[in-house]
Design an enzyme around this catalytic site. Sequence first.
Site, PDB file in Angstrom:
ATOM      1  N   CYS A 131       0.850  -1.188   0.000  1.00  0.00           N
ATOM      2  CA  CYS A 131       0.000   0.000   0.000  1.00  0.00           C
ATOM      3  C   CYS A 131       0.883   1.235   0.000  1.00  0.00           C
ATOM      4  O   CYS A 131       1.899   1.282   0.694  1.00  0.00           O
ATOM      5  CB  CYS A 131      -0.889  -0.024   1.250  1.00  0.00           C
ATOM      6  SG  CYS A 131      -1.981   1.400   1.403  1.00  0.00           S
ATOM      7  N   HIS A 174      -9.292  -3.574  -2.376  1.00  0.00           N
ATOM      8  CA  HIS A 174      -8.283  -2.855  -1.581  1.00  0.00           C
ATOM      9  C   HIS A 174      -8.640  -1.368  -1.493  1.00  0.00           C
ATOM     10  O   HIS A 174      -8.592  -0.765  -0.414  1.00  0.00           O
ATOM     11  CB  HIS A 174      -6.901  -3.053  -2.224  1.00  0.00           C
ATOM     12  CG  HIS A 174      -5.777  -2.364  -1.515  1.00  0.00           C
ATOM     13  ND1 HIS A 174      -4.760  -3.054  -0.886  1.00  0.00           N
ATOM     14  CD2 HIS A 174      -5.482  -1.045  -1.328  1.00  0.00           C
ATOM     15  CE1 HIS A 174      -3.906  -2.191  -0.340  1.00  0.00           C
ATOM     16  NE2 HIS A 174      -4.316  -0.963  -0.619  1.00  0.00           N
ATOM     17  N   GLU A 175      -9.021  -0.781  -2.649  1.00  0.00           N
ATOM     18  CA  GLU A 175      -9.326   0.654  -2.674  1.00  0.00           C
ATOM     19  C   GLU A 175     -10.660   0.964  -1.995  1.00  0.00           C
ATOM     20  O   GLU A 175     -10.792   1.995  -1.310  1.00  0.00           O
ATOM     21  CB  GLU A 175      -9.308   1.185  -4.113  1.00  0.00           C
ATOM     22  CG  GLU A 175      -7.973   1.027  -4.840  1.00  0.00           C
ATOM     23  CD  GLU A 175      -6.780   1.543  -4.050  1.00  0.00           C
ATOM     24  OE1 GLU A 175      -6.915   2.556  -3.336  1.00  0.00           O
ATOM     25  OE2 GLU A 175      -5.706   0.923  -4.138  1.00  0.00           O
ATOM     26  N   HIS A 178     -10.240   1.274   1.593  1.00  0.00           N
ATOM     27  CA  HIS A 178      -9.713   2.581   2.013  1.00  0.00           C
ATOM     28  C   HIS A 178     -10.837   3.576   2.298  1.00  0.00           C
ATOM     29  O   HIS A 178     -10.749   4.359   3.248  1.00  0.00           O
ATOM     30  CB  HIS A 178      -8.784   3.169   0.951  1.00  0.00           C
ATOM     31  CG  HIS A 178      -7.360   2.756   1.092  1.00  0.00           C
ATOM     32  ND1 HIS A 178      -6.650   2.898   2.261  1.00  0.00           N
ATOM     33  CD2 HIS A 178      -6.483   2.219   0.188  1.00  0.00           C
ATOM     34  CE1 HIS A 178      -5.410   2.451   2.089  1.00  0.00           C
ATOM     35  NE2 HIS A 178      -5.285   2.031   0.840  1.00  0.00           N
TER      36      HIS A 178
END
Length: 204
Positions: A131, A174-175, A178
Site C-alpha cells: 500500500c 483494496h481501494e 480505504h
Amino acid sequence: MSVIQRLTKPSHLITMDDIIREGNPTLREVAQEVPLPLSDEHIILGEKMMQFLKNSQDPIMGEKLGLRAGVGLAAPQLDLSLRVIALLVPNMPEEEGEVPEEAYSLQEIMYNPKIVSHSVQEAALSEGEGCLSVDRPVEGYVIRHARITVEYFDKDGQKKRLKLKGYNAIVVQHEIDHINGIMFYDRINPTQPFAMKDGLLIIE
C-alpha cells in the site's frame, strides 16, 4: 487553502508527499459520499489521481518524481475523506514476449463505488499486498472475495456496473476498503498470516 483546492490546482502533480501514511486518522474514517452531479473540483481530483498512477508506472516520470508504483489510489490516502478511487491495472502478456492488445485490464475513476454482490469463494495474492500509505512490508494472505460486482458513478454522473475477478477484483476491494477506513493488513490472520482456508484461491 483546503486540501482539495491544493490538489486540484492546474500546476499541481500528486506525489508521495501528498499521500498520508498509516497512523493518520483519515485512513480510519468511513469516507463521505461525493454529491451528484459532480463538481468540477471532484472531476479534476479523479483525473489528478489517475495521472499519479500513470506517472508512478512510467519508469522515467516515476524516478523523476520519486514515486512508488501503484495500481490504485483512494481519496482518503490524500487526506480527503471522500468516496473516490482511481484504478490503473496494466494488462500482463499471457506469453513471454507478447504485447497485449489493451494496455490496461482496468482503467477507471469510480465515484461512490460499492460492492453489490460477491462470490462465496475467497482469494488472496500469493505475494501478499502492499500500500502506498504503508512504508513497511506486511507479510500474509489478505483474504478477499474472488469475484465481485461493483456499482459506481463515472465522471459524467452515469451509473455503471462492473463484474471483476482475480487481480482486478482484489485491487478494487483494496481501494474500497480505504474509503471504509479498512487497511489491507486488517484482513491478514494475525496468528497464522499464511494459513490456508478451505477453497482459498491463491492468485500468482
